[in-house]
Design an enzyme around this catalytic site. Structure first.
Site, PDB file in Angstrom:
ATOM      1  NE  ARG A 107      27.756   4.171 -68.443  1.00 43.81           N
ATOM      2  CZ  ARG A 107      28.558   3.667 -67.431  1.00 43.81           C
ATOM      3  NH1 ARG A 107      29.938   4.305 -67.259  1.00 43.81           N
ATOM      4  NH2 ARG A 107      28.093   2.673 -66.373  1.00 43.81           N
ATOM      5  NE  ARG A 163      33.329  -2.380 -59.441  1.00 45.50           N
ATOM      6  CZ  ARG A 163      33.238  -2.040 -60.726  1.00 45.50           C
ATOM      7  NH1 ARG A 163      34.283  -2.394 -61.711  1.00 45.50           N
ATOM      8  NH2 ARG A 163      32.273  -1.510 -61.344  1.00 45.50           N
ATOM      9  NE  ARG A 166      26.770  -0.169 -61.961  1.00 43.09           N
ATOM     10  CZ  ARG A 166      26.405   0.588 -63.091  1.00 43.09           C
ATOM     11  NH1 ARG A 166      25.132   0.649 -63.645  1.00 43.09           N
ATOM     12  NH2 ARG A 166      27.225   1.031 -63.744  1.00 43.09           N
ATOM     13  NE  ARG A 194      27.401  -0.776 -68.169  1.00 40.04           N
ATOM     14  CZ  ARG A 194      28.511  -0.553 -67.505  1.00 40.04           C
ATOM     15  NH1 ARG A 194      29.416   0.533 -67.712  1.00 40.04           N
ATOM     16  NH2 ARG A 194      28.260  -0.753 -66.150  1.00 40.04           N
ATOM     17  CE  LYS A 211      35.068   3.133 -62.470  1.00 40.15           C
ATOM     18  NZ  LYS A 211      33.896   3.842 -62.032  1.00 40.15           N
TER      19      LYS A 211
END
Ligand code: ADP
Ligand code: ADP
Ligand code: ZN
Length: 217
Positions: free
Chosen positions: A127, A88, A172, A161, A13
């Site tokens: 990431r 969400r 998640r 992160r 996203k």
């Protein structure tokens, strides 16, 4: 034009929102980015959100809908919004309807990035982002063109992160399945949902999204 990018953590996203910003002059509204900025700044919202985010659970609907409304007010009426990571939950989807209507905006598309769950852990754990401009990268799928140098701004510092670890990703993903995926039928009933293959190359995913925005998809 106002669109939602929907998909589990790591679906792409943020990557796609940033490419659409560059190519279309739309603005990315990422509640995750806004919350991380609040945590870093130590604001009251940040203080409430920090532990929740580290656990991979969802921050309250009131907090995220509040910050999204504020951010939308900073955009010019003509500027299109890309909602990334919001809504969400069903209550957030209902709030977004109100927030848009109050500002004379309508929702044009809900684009679902369809991905294999197995790929997500690898995407998330690989990431990293530029510490200076926030450009997103991946250890395997999107390394900077010049080693340890940001393609966008030339900076040499990168960050990861704290919630991008395998255990938190699993939480998640569970949150996504339980609370976020159920909002798709709401938008399907309104004929807004378009599906895109999120397992394709980054550039191909962008092409598929642009085809939808141009009415070709
Ligand atoms: P990702 O894109 O990897 O799923 P985000 O950056 O969108 O992650 O979100 C990181 C964390 O911030 C989430 O796990 C959650 O704790 C919080 N968060 C972000 N957006 C929302 C939202 N709309 N509602 C509730 N919590 C949110
Ligand atoms: P999200 O915002 O949905 O959580 P990101 O856009 O941050 O996801 O993407 C997660 C990671 O996967 C990033 O490291 C990004 O560079 C990488 N990535 C994004 N899209 C693709 C893709 N189509 N193929 C391979 N890797 C991708
Ligand atoms: Zn940079």
């Amino acid at each position: 034009m106002n669109i939602i990018l929907l998909g589990p953590p790591g679906a792409g996203k943020g990557t796609q929102a940033s490419r659409l910003e560059d190519e279309r002059g739309m603005v990315q509204l990422s509640t995750g980015d806004m919350l991380r900025a609040a945590v870093k700044a130590g604001t009251p919202v940040g203080l409430k959100a920090k532990a929740v985010m580290e656990a991979g659970e969802l921050v309250s609907d009131e907090i995220v809908s509040g910050i999204i409304g504020e951010r939308l007010d900073e955009l010019g009426d003509e500027t299109g919004a890309i909602f990334d990571g919001y809504p969400r939950t069903a209550p957030q989807a209902a709030s977004l309807d109100t927030i848009l209507a109050e500002r004379g905006r309508t929702l044009d598309h809900v684009i679902e990035l369809v991905v294999d769950e197995d790929a997500l852990v690898e995407r998330i754990t690989g990431r990293f982002t530029c510490a200076s401009c926030g450009e997103g990268y991946h250890d395997k799928f999107k390394l900077p063109a010049v080693a340890e140098t940001c393609d966008q701004c030339g900076a040499h510092e990168f960050k990861r992160r704290p919630d991008d670890n395998e255990e938190t990703v699993r939480t998640r993903m569970t949150e996504y399945r339980a609370k976020t995926a159920p909002i798709l039928p709401i938008y399907e009933a309104r004929g807004l949902v378009k599906r895109v293959d999120g397992m394709a190359d980054i550039a191909h995913v962008t092409d598929a999204i642009e085809a939808i925005l141009d009415g070709r998809g």
